[in-house]
Scaffold this motif. Structure first.
Motif, PDB file in Angstrom:
ATOM      1  N   GLY A 376     -12.247 -27.370  31.320  1.00 19.37           N
ATOM      2  CA  GLY A 376     -12.894 -28.566  31.839  1.00 19.37           C
ATOM      3  C   GLY A 376     -12.766 -28.826  33.309  1.00 19.37           C
ATOM      4  O   GLY A 376     -13.387 -29.754  33.831  1.00 19.37           O
ATOM      5  N   GLN A 377     -11.971 -28.070  34.005  1.00 14.70           N
ATOM      6  CA  GLN A 377     -11.829 -28.262  35.444  1.00 14.70           C
ATOM      7  C   GLN A 377     -13.002 -27.578  36.159  1.00 14.70           C
ATOM      8  O   GLN A 377     -13.270 -26.400  35.907  1.00 14.70           O
ATOM      9  CB  GLN A 377     -10.511 -27.647  35.919  1.00 14.70           C
ATOM     10  N   PRO A 378     -13.775 -28.230  37.040  1.00 14.48           N
ATOM     11  CA  PRO A 378     -13.574 -29.619  37.483  1.00 14.48           C
ATOM     12  C   PRO A 378     -14.475 -30.625  36.791  1.00 14.48           C
ATOM     13  O   PRO A 378     -14.643 -31.736  37.285  1.00 14.48           O
ATOM     14  CB  PRO A 378     -13.926 -29.511  38.969  1.00 14.48           C
ATOM     15  N   SER A 379     -15.065 -30.257  35.640  1.00 13.91           N
ATOM     16  CA  SER A 379     -16.053 -31.126  35.003  1.00 13.91           C
ATOM     17  C   SER A 379     -15.454 -32.456  34.556  1.00 13.91           C
ATOM     18  O   SER A 379     -16.129 -33.492  34.586  1.00 13.91           O
ATOM     19  CB  SER A 379     -16.662 -30.395  33.795  1.00 13.91           C
ATOM     20  N   VAL A 380     -14.201 -32.445  34.113  1.00 12.48           N
ATOM     21  CA  VAL A 380     -13.563 -33.682  33.667  1.00 12.48           C
ATOM     22  C   VAL A 380     -13.561 -34.721  34.790  1.00 12.48           C
ATOM     23  O   VAL A 380     -13.763 -35.923  34.565  1.00 12.48           O
ATOM     24  CB  VAL A 380     -12.122 -33.412  33.183  1.00 12.48           C
ATOM     25  N   LEU A 381     -13.354 -34.255  36.034  1.00 11.26           N
ATOM     26  CA  LEU A 381     -13.294 -35.179  37.160  1.00 11.26           C
ATOM     27  C   LEU A 381     -14.656 -35.801  37.465  1.00 11.26           C
ATOM     28  O   LEU A 381     -14.741 -36.778  38.217  1.00 11.26           O
ATOM     29  CB  LEU A 381     -12.761 -34.454  38.402  1.00 11.26           C
ATOM     30  N   PHE A 405      -7.904 -41.369  45.502  1.00 11.22           N
ATOM     31  CA  PHE A 405      -6.828 -41.714  44.571  1.00 11.22           C
ATOM     32  C   PHE A 405      -6.397 -40.503  43.745  1.00 11.22           C
ATOM     33  O   PHE A 405      -5.215 -40.183  43.640  1.00 11.22           O
ATOM     34  CB  PHE A 405      -7.295 -42.850  43.657  1.00 11.22           C
ATOM     35  N   LEU A 406      -7.371 -39.824  43.156  1.00 10.27           N
ATOM     36  CA  LEU A 406      -7.049 -38.670  42.306  1.00 10.27           C
ATOM     37  C   LEU A 406      -6.499 -37.507  43.125  1.00 10.27           C
ATOM     38  O   LEU A 406      -5.623 -36.772  42.654  1.00 10.27           O
ATOM     39  CB  LEU A 406      -8.292 -38.230  41.533  1.00 10.27           C
ATOM     40  N   SER A 407      -7.000 -37.330  44.347  1.00 13.11           N
ATOM     41  CA  SER A 407      -6.505 -36.236  45.173  1.00 13.11           C
ATOM     42  C   SER A 407      -5.046 -36.446  45.564  1.00 13.11           C
ATOM     43  O   SER A 407      -4.260 -35.501  45.580  1.00 13.11           O
ATOM     44  CB  SER A 407      -7.370 -36.086  46.428  1.00 13.11           C
ATOM     45  N   PHE A 408      -4.670 -37.686  45.879  1.00 11.27           N
ATOM     46  CA  PHE A 408      -3.272 -37.971  46.178  1.00 11.27           C
ATOM     47  C   PHE A 408      -2.401 -37.701  44.960  1.00 11.27           C
ATOM     48  O   PHE A 408      -1.300 -37.145  45.068  1.00 11.27           O
ATOM     49  CB  PHE A 408      -3.107 -39.424  46.635  1.00 11.27           C
ATOM     50  N   LEU A 430       3.535 -23.629  32.369  1.00 13.05           N
ATOM     51  CA  LEU A 430       2.224 -23.381  31.760  1.00 13.05           C
ATOM     52  C   LEU A 430       2.131 -23.984  30.362  1.00 13.05           C
ATOM     53  O   LEU A 430       1.162 -24.670  30.028  1.00 13.05           O
ATOM     54  CB  LEU A 430       1.961 -21.874  31.695  1.00 13.05           C
ATOM     55  N   ILE A 431       3.141 -23.737  29.543  1.00 17.98           N
ATOM     56  CA  ILE A 431       3.104 -24.228  28.163  1.00 17.98           C
ATOM     57  C   ILE A 431       3.100 -25.754  28.127  1.00 17.98           C
ATOM     58  O   ILE A 431       2.294 -26.385  27.429  1.00 17.98           O
ATOM     59  CB  ILE A 431       4.306 -23.668  27.367  1.00 17.98           C
ATOM     60  N   GLY A 432       4.011 -26.374  28.881  1.00 18.43           N
ATOM     61  CA  GLY A 432       4.061 -27.829  28.900  1.00 18.43           C
ATOM     62  C   GLY A 432       2.812 -28.447  29.495  1.00 18.43           C
ATOM     63  O   GLY A 432       2.267 -29.420  28.955  1.00 18.43           O
ATOM     64  N   GLY A 433       2.330 -27.891  30.607  1.00 14.96           N
ATOM     65  CA  GLY A 433       1.154 -28.442  31.266  1.00 14.96           C
ATOM     66  C   GLY A 433      -0.109 -28.303  30.436  1.00 14.96           C
ATOM     67  O   GLY A 433      -0.891 -29.258  30.305  1.00 14.96           O
ATOM     68  N   VAL A 434      -0.342 -27.133  29.851  1.00 12.73           N
ATOM     69  CA  VAL A 434      -1.554 -26.924  29.046  1.00 12.73           C
ATOM     70  C   VAL A 434      -1.502 -27.777  27.775  1.00 12.73           C
ATOM     71  O   VAL A 434      -2.541 -28.262  27.309  1.00 12.73           O
ATOM     72  CB  VAL A 434      -1.729 -25.424  28.720  1.00 12.73           C
ATOM     73  N   SER A 435      -0.317 -27.982  27.218  1.00 15.45           N
ATOM     74  CA  SER A 435      -0.192 -28.897  26.070  1.00 15.45           C
ATOM     75  C   SER A 435      -0.647 -30.298  26.462  1.00 15.45           C
ATOM     76  O   SER A 435      -1.353 -30.978  25.694  1.00 15.45           O
ATOM     77  CB  SER A 435       1.259 -28.936  25.580  1.00 15.45           C
ATOM     78  N   GLY A 436      -0.266 -30.744  27.675  1.00 15.42           N
ATOM     79  CA  GLY A 436      -0.721 -32.035  28.160  1.00 15.42           C
ATOM     80  C   GLY A 436      -2.225 -32.074  28.384  1.00 15.42           C
ATOM     81  O   GLY A 436      -2.881 -33.095  28.126  1.00 15.42           O
ATOM     82  N   VAL A 437      -2.810 -30.971  28.861  1.00 15.86           N
ATOM     83  CA  VAL A 437      -4.258 -30.886  29.044  1.00 15.86           C
ATOM     84  C   VAL A 437      -4.980 -31.060  27.712  1.00 15.86           C
ATOM     85  O   VAL A 437      -5.961 -31.817  27.609  1.00 15.86           O
ATOM     86  CB  VAL A 437      -4.631 -29.538  29.702  1.00 15.86           C
ATOM     87  N   LEU A 462      -5.399 -39.409  33.988  1.00 14.83           N
ATOM     88  CA  LEU A 462      -4.222 -39.100  34.796  1.00 14.83           C
ATOM     89  C   LEU A 462      -3.370 -38.021  34.142  1.00 14.83           C
ATOM     90  O   LEU A 462      -2.802 -37.162  34.831  1.00 14.83           O
ATOM     91  CB  LEU A 462      -3.398 -40.368  35.026  1.00 14.83           C
ATOM     92  N   LEU A 463      -3.270 -38.058  32.804  1.00 14.80           N
ATOM     93  CA  LEU A 463      -2.525 -37.017  32.093  1.00 14.80           C
ATOM     94  C   LEU A 463      -3.180 -35.656  32.300  1.00 14.80           C
ATOM     95  O   LEU A 463      -2.487 -34.648  32.508  1.00 14.80           O
ATOM     96  CB  LEU A 463      -2.454 -37.350  30.597  1.00 14.80           C
ATOM     97  N   TYR A 464      -4.514 -35.629  32.262  1.00 17.49           N
ATOM     98  CA  TYR A 464      -5.226 -34.369  32.466  1.00 17.49           C
ATOM     99  C   TYR A 464      -4.956 -33.814  33.858  1.00 17.49           C
ATOM    100  O   TYR A 464      -4.586 -32.651  34.028  1.00 17.49           O
ATOM    101  CB  TYR A 464      -6.732 -34.559  32.266  1.00 17.49           C
ATOM    102  N   VAL A 465      -5.148 -34.670  34.866  1.00 18.21           N
ATOM    103  CA  VAL A 465      -4.976 -34.219  36.253  1.00 18.21           C
ATOM    104  C   VAL A 465      -3.538 -33.768  36.489  1.00 18.21           C
ATOM    105  O   VAL A 465      -3.283 -32.697  37.075  1.00 18.21           O
ATOM    106  CB  VAL A 465      -5.356 -35.347  37.233  1.00 18.21           C
TER     107      VAL A 465
END
Length: 561
Positions: A376-381, A405-408, A430-437, A462-465
């Motif tokens: 989904g990056q960058p479509s989600v944004l 805001f999102l860039s900061f 990677l595992i923790g971050g992709v689980s959050g995605v 915000l969780l996705y970003v």
């Protein structure tokens, strides 16, 4: 008997005479040649010499016959030594070899941030300053995405010129494209010339995003390699912020788009001058020697050692002795010779990329950058501004403020990854971050289904970003810069960068038709399913490379094939 050395370890009994069996050393991270030339392991208090002929015959010092075992067995000792002597590298020495290549990433981010404002300025009747401002949707799309198509061309060009030019000259070439593209775009008097400038600038992006991670990976000390390459991603995000800032200052000016696009020229000039001052990659010099492009191999080794000393700012024996530098060069040389065993031609062929460790690394690298885009990056944004506005946040009053805001927030979370990557490791992030995605995509799908609880949408966004910026954002570029064998690194990384930009373009083109065909909810469900596939891929295929030298990573992949 052996006498204790200055480091407390017993020194081997050797007469100070020339030794005929010390031409090759292995695991230079822990082996240091003694006065007679024999290898002596400071971490394990172990003497030993491995000549190339015994390695070719599949022998090792423990009699196991495992060709690649010495490098793997000593990797743990290397890590112990690095932890015990973290002062063996100079942080100040690592700054400039990182900084100037990272400006290439900053310019990539700057283009992303500035182009959206430039498109608004260019197509406004009163602000454009041209008589061809009334662009069609297709023409506007070509202007916005022109650098992306150029990046595709640049990554293909890199496949042919990577090993010929080397990492340093490729970066200088990228800086030239950045400067030319910026000047052509800023001075364009027609749409055709403007699109040409965008394409030229994009070629610079393709070359820079190919060569910068290679140069940083090949010149960084192993203990901080992950930190520096991840920090390059922070430069990309920082470039976006600079682009948004310049756009906000210039958007009300007539011909403001020329200012936005033209600012890339001075930044490219700083990049080019800085990289011109840096030495070539020592590993690339050895690769050229092995490929027969040097008349004197010994002289090329000396050049590689000299480049390494410059990179480490070694002017005396206070940090690392000449012997250790030469041993590191010998270790890289041996790894290259092992990688080239059985190859009749010393020139890399396209077929070779799909064999052995190169195939394994190519699967990991292309898999990471593919899933990086199709989750989904960058479509989600795309939905960032309306989601924040629905929640009543004043920051969403316009798209520019929402982007700020999102860039900061992206920059902050990238810095979290930078600080933790060499301590926690690549796989956990990677595992923790992709689980959050995945979780965030499920929450966004739920929000678009029920149409209520806007706070849930904001939290999911915000969780996705945040999750993306501690995982796919920096770690994918880190992994692809360090997993490829040196012999095929230039060509393999070129293909991987091409897949990255191709997937990016594909998702961008398919996103609008997809959401019109199946709706927002199912679009995010599809992204979530792709996230689950990517999580399985990481768990099964992606190795941990924290604390290993590039040669040890190559040996690890060879052992798994």
């Amino acid at each position: 008997m052996a006498m204790a050395g200055a480091d407390g370890m017993p020194e081997p009994d050797h007469a100070e005479t020339n030794c005929n069996n010390c031409s090759v050393l292995y695991s230079a991270d822990v082996f240091v040649p003694t006065k007679c030339g024999a290898g002596y392991c400071k971490s394990m208090g172990k003497e030993g010499v491995m000549d190339l002929e015994s390695l070719r015959n599949g022998e090792s010092d423990d009699g196991t016959g495992d060709l690649h075992q010495p490098l793997l067995e000593n990797s743990k000792a290397s890590i112990v030594q690095m932890k015990a002597g973290s002062s063996d590298f100079n942080w100040k020495a690592a700054v400039l070899p990182f900084l100037f290549p990272a400006i290439g990433g900053l310019l990539y981010g700057y283009d992303t941030g500035a182009t959206s404002g430039a498109a608004v300025s260019l197509t406004d009747q009163h602000l454009s300053g041209t008589d061809w401002y009334n662009l069609t949707a297709l023409e506007t799309g070509l202007f916005v995405s022109g650098s992306l198509y150029g990046a595709l061309l640049g990554s293909l060009l890199a496949f042919k010129i990577a090993d010929f030019l080397g990492r340093r000259l490729e970066l200088i070439t990228a800086a030239g494209f950045y400067i030319s593209g910026s000047l052509i775009s800023a001075a364009a008097q027609s749409l055709g010339l403007l699109l040409t400038g965008r394409l030229v600038f994009g070629i610079g992006i393709g070359l820079a995003m190919h060569a910068a991670p290679m140069y940083i990976a090949e010149t960084s000390p192993p203990p901080i390699r992950g930190t520096l390459i991840s920090l390059k991603e922070a430069f990309v995000v920082g470039g976006m912020l600079i682009g948004y800032f310049v756009a906000s200052l210039s958007i009300q000016q007539t011909c403001g788009w020329r200012i936005m696009l033209g600012l890339g020229a001075p930044l490219g000039l700083v990049m080019g001058i800085g990289i011109w001052w840096l030495p070539p990659s020592p590993r690339w010099l050895l690769l050229k020697a092995l490929q027969g492009h040097a008349n004197n191999v010994a002289e090329m080794k000396l050049n590689a050692a000299a480049a390494l000393k410059r990179l480490r700012r070694i002017e005396s024996c206070t940090l690392v002795t000449d012997t250790v530098v030469e041993a590191e060069v010998e270790d890289t040389w041996l790894a290259l010779q092992l990688a080239c065993e059985g190859n009749k031609s010393q020139i890399v062929t396209f077929k070779e990329l799909f064999q052995g460790a190169s195939l394994k690394a190519l699967g990991i690298g292309t898999g990471l950058v593919f899933f990086q885009q199709v989750t989904g990056q960058p479509s989600v944004l795309y939905y960032a501004a309306p989601i924040l506005q629905t929640a009543g946040f004043s920051v969403a009053a316009d798209a520019t403020r929402a982007a700020f805001f999102l860039s900061f927030f992206k920059l902050f979370m990238t810095c979290v990854a930078v600080v933790r990557v060499d301590k926690v490791g690549r796989r956990p992030l990677l595992i923790g971050g992709v689980s959050g995605v995945v979780l965030s995509l499920i929450l966004l799908a739920g929000y678009f289904t029920i149409g209520k609880m806007p706070w849930l949408a904001v939290a999911a966004l915000l969780l996705y970003v945040g999750s993306y910026q501690v995982s796919f954002g920096p770690i994918s570029w880190l992994m692809i810069s360090e997993i490829f064998p040196l012999r095929t690194r230039g060509q393999a990384l070129s293909l991987t960068v091409f897949v990255n930009f191709l997937a990016n373009a594909g998702v961008a083109l398919a996103f609008s038709p997809l959401q019109e065909a199946i709706g927002q909810t199912y679009t995010f469900i599809i992204f979530g399913i792709m996230g689950l596939f990517s999580l399985v891929f990481i768990l099964v295929a992606v190795p941990e490379t924290k604390g290993l030298s590039l040669e040890q990573i190559e040996a690890k992949l060879l052992a798994r094939t």
